[in-house]
Design an enzyme around this catalytic site. Structure first.
Site, short mmCIF file in Angstrom:
data_model
loop_
_atom_site.label_atom_id
_atom_site.label_comp_id
_atom_site.label_asym_id
_atom_site.label_seq_id
_atom_site.Cartn_x
_atom_site.Cartn_y
_atom_site.Cartn_z
N HIS A 1 0.80 -1.23 0.00
CA HIS A 1 0.00 0.00 0.00
C HIS A 1 0.83 1.28 0.00
O HIS A 1 0.26 2.36 0.13
CB HIS A 1 -0.93 0.05 1.21
CG HIS A 1 -1.99 -0.99 1.23
ND1 HIS A 1 -3.24 -0.80 0.68
CD2 HIS A 1 -1.98 -2.26 1.71
CE1 HIS A 1 -3.97 -1.90 0.85
NE2 HIS A 1 -3.22 -2.80 1.47
N LYS B 1 -8.58 13.87 4.44
CA LYS B 1 -7.67 12.73 4.46
C LYS B 1 -6.67 12.97 5.59
O LYS B 1 -6.64 14.05 6.17
CB LYS B 1 -6.93 12.60 3.12
CG LYS B 1 -6.31 13.94 2.65
CD LYS B 1 -5.65 13.84 1.28
CE LYS B 1 -6.61 13.88 0.12
NZ LYS B 1 -6.71 12.64 -0.63
N ARG B 2 -5.83 11.94 5.89
CA ARG B 2 -4.80 12.16 6.89
C ARG B 2 -3.94 13.37 6.50
O ARG B 2 -3.73 13.64 5.32
CB ARG B 2 -3.91 10.91 7.03
CG ARG B 2 -4.56 9.77 7.79
CD ARG B 2 -4.92 10.19 9.21
NE ARG B 2 -3.74 10.21 10.05
CZ ARG B 2 -3.43 9.26 10.92
NH1 ARG B 2 -4.24 8.22 11.10
NH2 ARG B 2 -2.35 9.33 11.64
N LYS C 1 0.63 14.54 1.00
CA LYS C 1 -0.73 14.81 0.52
C LYS C 1 -0.94 16.30 0.24
O LYS C 1 -1.92 16.71 -0.35
CB LYS C 1 -1.76 14.30 1.52
CG LYS C 1 -1.72 12.77 1.69
CD LYS C 1 -2.78 12.30 2.65
CE LYS C 1 -2.68 10.82 2.97
NZ LYS C 1 -3.28 9.96 1.92
N THR D 1 -8.60 6.50 -2.09
CA THR D 1 -9.95 5.96 -2.25
C THR D 1 -10.97 7.07 -1.99
O THR D 1 -12.08 7.01 -2.49
CB THR D 1 -10.20 4.78 -1.30
OG1 THR D 1 -9.71 5.12 0.00
CG2 THR D 1 -9.52 3.52 -1.79
N LYS E 1 -14.65 8.14 -3.78
CA LYS E 1 -15.90 8.45 -3.08
C LYS E 1 -16.43 9.81 -3.52
O LYS E 1 -17.64 9.98 -3.73
CB LYS E 1 -15.66 8.44 -1.56
CG LYS E 1 -15.34 7.06 -1.01
CD LYS E 1 -14.69 7.08 0.37
CE LYS E 1 -14.02 5.73 0.64
NZ LYS E 1 -13.11 5.75 1.80
C1 26V Z 1 2.64 4.98 6.55
C2 26V Z 1 3.67 5.75 7.04
C3 26V Z 1 4.44 5.27 8.19
C4 26V Z 1 5.76 5.94 8.34
C5 26V Z 1 5.71 7.40 8.11
C6 26V Z 1 5.04 7.81 6.86
C7 26V Z 1 3.93 6.96 6.44
C8 26V Z 1 3.14 7.35 5.38
C9 26V Z 1 2.12 6.58 4.93
C10 26V Z 1 1.88 5.38 5.51
C11 26V Z 1 0.75 4.60 4.95
C12 26V Z 1 0.97 3.16 4.90
C13 26V Z 1 -0.02 2.38 4.19
C14 26V Z 1 -1.28 3.07 3.77
O1 26V Z 1 -2.11 3.40 4.55
N1 26V Z 1 -1.45 3.22 2.47
C15 26V Z 1 -2.65 3.75 1.85
O2 26V Z 1 -3.42 2.66 1.40
C16 26V Z 1 -4.61 3.04 0.74
C17 26V Z 1 -5.39 1.78 0.42
O3 26V Z 1 -4.69 1.02 -0.50
C18 26V Z 1 -4.28 3.86 -0.48
O4 26V Z 1 -5.47 4.27 -1.10
C19 26V Z 1 -3.45 5.07 -0.12
O5 26V Z 1 -3.03 5.76 -1.28
C20 26V Z 1 -2.23 4.63 0.69
O6 26V Z 1 -1.51 5.75 1.18
#
Ligand code: 26V
Length: 840
Positions: free
Chosen positions: A370, A561-562, A567, A669, A673
């Site tokens: 992801h 979003k977060r 982003k 996603t 939506k």
């Molecule tokens: C994790 C971390 C952890 C370390 C610091 C920075 C950071 C940044 C992002 C994440 C996200 C990890 C995985 C995640 O949530 N991915 C999201 O998954 C969604 C479903 O597939 C996708 O639509 C998003 O684009 C993606 O960011």
């Protein structure tokens, strides 16, 4: 209790049958009395909610048990979806809608003198996830049930979900999410489904029949207790279980300590065990090194695999056929330990030969990636791993030996290649790489949008892809239309039903029937009325929560979003500042009134993201109260973004902000939506935005900025941020305003770090994309002024989004990865352009 066949209840829109009505009223009253222990005179609203939820649950359980038995008897292959996050939100109206019971419950509750909508809001969100990844898991659970795939979700029952966000003086503050304090009517505790999960200790090796046999002597035992939540599919024909594990100590009270009066010591072990399911980890910092997180990962992997192996053995009597009867999907690397744990179960506990065990493992597991962000890729220090999971480390080493031998065969003498594919990162302290582990142990690895899957092959998994070609595949994300259209936007749903017929609820491809009305005046008017009503509701909410008055006929520009640098909420607020300055320069011009709506949480320890929230709120304070602006630009940061808030904001949006630095958003996603609900997208060519453009047509989306390739090139060249700023007076002016304290007069240096980051580093290329973004926004203003053309584009967005249903995504997983049959249903007909290979 009798079965409640679907046909007892009216289809949506049809009058409620008297018999069904009195049956449901009776059921709710019985629950209030017998399960809650109250009569109507003493019942609080919450009591009514619980009684109604329990009455509904009874009806779901019948379906559930029938489906379970049927699937079991037929020996059907099952899907197990392993995820540390399930961002479910509320279940009450979701389950009612899927069961076809929404009208009858609404009428019954009305007769009993309580409003369904009022009760609905009393259910706390189940916020067991951070964002997109967790919400995807929830959408997938619903789609798997809808497609009649026998499936179980596995995760952790966190006592506290994602923190509650409160904004105080513009700053984010975090508070615990106590979602279970009033009980949870959806879950069934399975007190008898308990597994032991072991940690620590040492490993002994003995020889047995000429074979080495490993015996793990663990130092610690934790119990995993199952809690099941039923997940109802559309039309209620299939119900699957989401099984969440709660942790407890097998030894809740240490008697020796207790007897000497050491009461704290007596319960210390219990506290240590329970800590495992106390809270959800925020995805804020690099995951390595946090022991509790690794304990969570192994805890839920071990309990889940024990559970599914037991289930398989009960049905098949042996494990050789596991891959024919079970497909285990790893949602990101968080459950990667499944690779080593399944090997341990097969080899150590069931005496399989290594090679056969390996074949079974790889055939059973598959892994979804992801994110490509290097800081988000999980690794664990070998030393920690060894202390917590000594046998698993041995197994990983042995997998690695075999895997590196293959690498050597493939690229003889190429030390760099070996180092890059190795399961162990040898640079700096040695670390176990969870992405590599999941990849090597899976027969399929998928990305979540076309571009993301391509980039996986070019970047993080380039070498692994070379070693195991054809394993990487793409499965573009989707969303469940039941929640994100039917429930969130009943007005639009009714319009679709009236225009395309009732079948549209089962066959989303029929949406395309509204294309022929896209320019029709009367239809446009109805479509706009729906949007306007949704905007009124959101405007009311903004008034209530922020005490900010917004004009519901203004353009609602939404970024939800977060909060994360990639982003680029910062790009959005910089544009707001530039627009503010432009309006102040020429206050007499007929500026398009805009409301910029933000919502999202920053991880508690992510200081820069929290500063961005403060900046948005500080800018809002100045802009919203400036008489020169006269309400033509308003900024609203809605606190505590969650699934339920999204359900209010999304149907009211005119413009959807999807503006990540190209190459960094795996899919997104929220973009789907919002487009499904008729918002036009302003976005970069990133993640699934690209496929959204291919489906809705380039003329119905506003694309701007650098592409992923440009970003990579400029990073290599070393982008000169200050030069970019020199060349954009508008950007320079906006940054200078921030730095000079224009929005923080009492503390002019507050945002110095943001100014500095923009001027000297700009890793996320905010400056480089600014002018292009600003122009795209002004083009949006111009489009908004031609309302029929805007409405047409908005209608075409809705019409062309059916492909983004998670039903389509799940069908693809079922066919290409899991090899399970799905309910033969209406195939979603692909929107013409993209599927016929042409871009619009
Ligand atoms: C994790 C971390 C952890 C370390 C610091 C920075 C950071 C940044 C992002 C994440 C996200 C990890 C995985 C995640 O949530 N991915 C999201 O998954 C969604 C479903 O597939 C996708 O639509 C998003 O684009 C993606 O960011």
């Amino acid at each position: 209790m009798t079965e409640h066949p679907l046909q007892n209840y009216p289809a949506p829109g049809q009058p409620v049958d008297e018999l069904a009505l009195s049956e449901i009223k009776g059921a709710i009253l019985a629950k209030l009395r017998l399960a809650i222990g109250k009569d109507t005179g003493m019942a609080t609203k919450r009591d009514w909610y619980k009684a109604a939820a329990l009455a509904l649950r009874d009806r779901i359980v019948h379906r559930w048990l029938t489906a379970e038995k049927e699937n079991y008897d037929a020996g059907r292959k099952r899907v197990y979806y392993l995820s540390l996050e399930f961002l479910i939100g509320r279940l009450f109206t979701d389950a009612l809608n899927n069961m076809g019971l929404l009208p009858v419950f609404e009428a019954a509750l009305g007769d009993l003198g309580v409003g369904l909508d009022e009760l609905r809001k009393l259910e706390p969100d189940a916020a067991l996830g951070n964002g997109g990844l967790g919400r995807l898991a929830a959408c997938f659970m619903e789609s798997m049930a809808t497609l009649a795939i026998p499936a179980n979700g596995y995760g952790i029952r966190y006592d506290f979900g994602l923190f509650r966000q409160i904004i105080q003086n513009g700053w984010q503050q975090e508070y615990p999410d106590v979602w279970l304090s009033f009980g949870n009517p959806w879950e069934f505790q399975r007190a008898e489904v308990v597994y032991h999960v072991y940690f620590g200790g040492r490993v002994e090796h003995v020889e047995e029949g000429g074979r080495d046999r490993a015996i793990w002597r663990p130092g610690e035992t934790v119990q995993a207790v199952a809690y099941d939540t039923p997940i109802v599919g559309w039309r209620g024909q299939q119900v699957n279980a989401l099984r969440l594990w709660s942790a407890r100590s097998p030894d809740p009270l240490r008697l020796d300590a207790f007897n000497t009066g050491d009461y704290i010591g007596a319960v210390a072990e219990e506290a240590r065990a329970e800590a495992i399911c106390k809270f959800l980890y925020p995805n804020d910092e690099s995951p390595a090194g946090r022991e509790l997180r690794l304990r969570q990962e192994y805890f839920f992997v071990s309990a889940s695999l024990q559970d599914l192996v037991k289930r398989h053995l009960a049905a098949d009597g042996q494990l050789r056929s596991l891959a024919q009867k079970a497909a285990v999907q790893l949602n990101d690397t968080h459950p990667s330990l499944a690779v080593a744990e399944l090997m341990r179960i097969l080899v150590d506990l069931h005496n399989f030969r290594w090679d056969e065990a390996w074949k079974i493992t790889v055939a059973t597991l598959s892994y979804t990636n992801h994110t490509l962000l290097p800081e988000a890729l999980e690794t664990w220090p070998v030393e920690l791993f060894e202390r917590l999971l000594p046998r698993h480390l041995e197994i990983i080493y042995r997998i690695n030996v075999q895997h590196l031998a293959l690498a050597e065969q493939r690229c003889p003498g190429d030390i760099e290649f070996r180092a890059s594919v190795s399961l162990i990162d040898e640079r700096g302290g040695r670390k176990v790489r969870m992405g590599q582990l999941a990849f090597v142990g899976s027969h399929r690895i998928n990305g979540v949008s076309a571009m993301h899957s391509d980039l996986m092959k070019e970047t993080v998994f380039h070498d692994l892809n070379h070693l195991y070609p054809s394993r990487i595949t793409n499965k573009t994300n989707g969303i469940t239309f039941r929640r994100w259209l039917m429930l969130a936007n009943p007005g639009l749903t009714d319009l679709l039903r009236e225009t395309c017929g009732e079948a549209v609820l089962d066959d989303f491809s029929l949406f395309e029937m509204i294309e022929q009305h896209a320019s029709d005046n009367a239809f446009q008017q109805r479509f706009r009325n729906v949007k306007h009503r949704n905007k009124l509701a959101l405007a009311r909410l903004i008034g209530e929560r922020l005490n900010t008055k917004v004009d519901p006929s203004a353009l609602f520009d939404v970024q939800i979003k977060r909060i994360h640098e990639y982003k680029r909420q910062l790009l959005n607020i910089l544009e707001a500042i530039a627009l503010y300055q432009a309006i102040k320069d020429e206050p007499q011009r007929d500026w398009v009134p805009r409301v910029k709506i933000f919502a999202g949480k920053a991880a508690a320890s992510y200081r820069y993201a929290k500063l961005i929230i403060k900046l948005i709120n500080d800018v809002a304070e100045i802009v919203n109260n400036d008489p020169d602006i006269a309400g033509r630009l308003k900024i609203a940061f809605l606190p505590d973004y969650n699934v339920s808030l999204a359900e209010v904001i999304i149907p009211a949006a005119d413009l959807s902000e999807q503006i990540s630095t190209a190459g960094m958003e795996a899919s997104g996603t929220g973009n789907m939506k919002l487009a499904l609900n008729g918002a036009l997208t302003i976005g970069t060519l990133d993640g699934a935005n690209i496929e959204i453009r291919d489906h809705v047509g380039a003329e119905n989306i506003a694309i701007f900025g650098m592409e992923a390739g440009d970003v990579m090139v400029r990073r290599k060249q070393g982008l000169d941020a200050s030069d970019v700023i020199r060349r954009s007076p508008r950007l320079a002016r906006a940054i200078t305003a921030i730095e000079s304290g224009a929005f923080s007069p009492g503390d002019p240096a507050r945002f110095a770090s943001i100014g500095h980051a923009l001027r000297y580093l700009d890793h996320y290329m905010v400056g480089a994309d600014f002018d292009s973004y600003y122009e795209a926004q002004r083009a949006i203003d111009a489009r908004w002024q031609v309302m029929p053309a805007w409405t047409r584009a908005s209608i075409l967005n809705v019409a062309r989004m059916p492909w983004f249903s998670s039903d389509r995504t799940i069908r693809e997983y079922a066919e290409d990865i899991w090899h399970v049959p799905v309910r033969p249903g209406p195939q979603v007909v692909h929107a013409a352009g993209a599927q016929r290979g042409g871009k619009r």
